[in-house]
Design an enzyme around this catalytic site. Structure first.
Site, mmCIF file in Angstrom:
data_model
loop_
_atom_site.group_PDB
_atom_site.id
_atom_site.type_symbol
_atom_site.label_atom_id
_atom_site.label_comp_id
_atom_site.label_asym_id
_atom_site.label_seq_id
_atom_site.Cartn_x
_atom_site.Cartn_y
_atom_site.Cartn_z
ATOM 1 C CB CYS A 34 20.931 4.089 -10.352
ATOM 2 S SG CYS A 34 20.680 5.037 -8.824
ATOM 3 C CE LYS A 89 20.548 -0.068 -10.038
ATOM 4 N NZ LYS A 89 19.485 0.635 -9.263
ATOM 5 C CD GLU A 97 17.383 3.541 -11.053
ATOM 6 O OE1 GLU A 97 17.683 2.354 -10.842
ATOM 7 O OE2 GLU A 97 17.794 4.483 -10.343
#
Length: 281
Positions: free
Chosen positions: A154, A113, A43
């Site tokens: 994440c 995300k 990431e």
């Protein structure tokens, strides 16, 4: 074809955006001698993980970083899950975005995300991505010659509904570029990757930046891969480097047949509703 070799690159992140891509390319030049099929980057691998950096480092899709990553995938004939980068759209919004390129350098996946990392742990980590980032809204699954794979970034991985939607769309592997920190990493990293693998009977792959105590954000590192039976098949430490794992997607089918967890769901009692789009390019 059911077996594939996946390389996880755990690299330090420096302030020079293009130098980070060059470092990734140097790793990939070494890795491809081992006949890997896919490479996964961390990431924000080209941007120091700090909220005010995201608009500064951000580029539109098709920008210089995008083109370099596409070129690397094509040059080496690999699938490249290009970690994540700050992406700017036409309205000036910034997203934490992961691009996936096929062996010809074509984009076959893109995930923004969905869940922004806004936390304040007493005595631990405080971070607020929403200060500069906008949230994505699509569930992302992409096709390879080995099968379908899901993609999350994440904090997304903490939400079990998202992983299950990927599996319902056919994913046998869930790839997660991530950057857990020294508060959340020791507490939750291993548990999450093993739990999501068990819950969904998939391979899970988490690739993080190497730990750098002098950086603005200290990554936990510990990139890892877990089997659909919940076995940890690879676990790195905090240092720079890479590891290669072999995934057998037929094993996913075997586990699901022998322990038919997904088939035993009580859909007459509960169901998972989907209000968003599944990106399956």
């Amino acid at each position: 074809m059911s077996k594939m070799k996946v390389a996880m690159i755990q690299m330090r992140v420096v302030e020079d955006k293009l130098r980070n891509i060059e470092i990734a390319a140097e790793y990939i030049n070494e890795i491809v001698t081992e006949n890997v099929d896919m490479v996964v980057l961390p990431e924000m691998f080209c941007c120091p993980y700090k909220t005010e950096n995201f608009p500064i480092y951000g580029e539109p899709e098709g920008g210089p970083c995008y083109r370099m990553l596409s070129s690397i995938a094509k040059e080496h004939g690999i699938y490249l899950v290009a970690g994540s980068v700050p992406e700017k759209d036409e309205e000036g919004r910034v997203f934490n975005t992961s691009y996936v390129f096929d062996r010809e350098g074509n984009k076959i996946g893109k995930h923004r995300k969905m869940h922004l990392f806004d936390i304040n742990v007493e005595g631990g980590q405080c971070f607020k991505e929403s200060d500069t980032l906008s949230a994505g809204k699509d569930v992302t699954v992409f096709d390879t010659e080995f099968g379908k794979m899901g993609l999350a970034i994440c904090y997304d991985f903490r939400f079990p509904e998202l992983s299950r939607l990927m599996v319902e769309a056919g994913a046998k592997v869930i790839v997660v570029p991530a950057a857990f920190n020294m508060t959340t990493g020791p507490a939750h990293w291993d548990i999450l990757f093993r739990t999501r693998a068990l819950d969904n009977q998939v391979y899970t792959i988490g690739t993080a930046p190497a730990r750098d105590e002098s950086s603005c954000y200290t990554s936990y590192g510990n990139s890892m891969a877990v089997s659909p039976w919940g076995d940890t098949i690879c676990h790195m430490d905090e240092k720079e480097g890479y590891r290669i794992v072999e995934l057998d997607l037929d094993y996913v089918d075997r586990v699901r047949n022998e322990l038919p967890l997904l088939a035993h769901r009580r859909k007459d009692v509960y169901s998972l509703l989907k209000n968003n789009t599944i990106q399956n390019i």
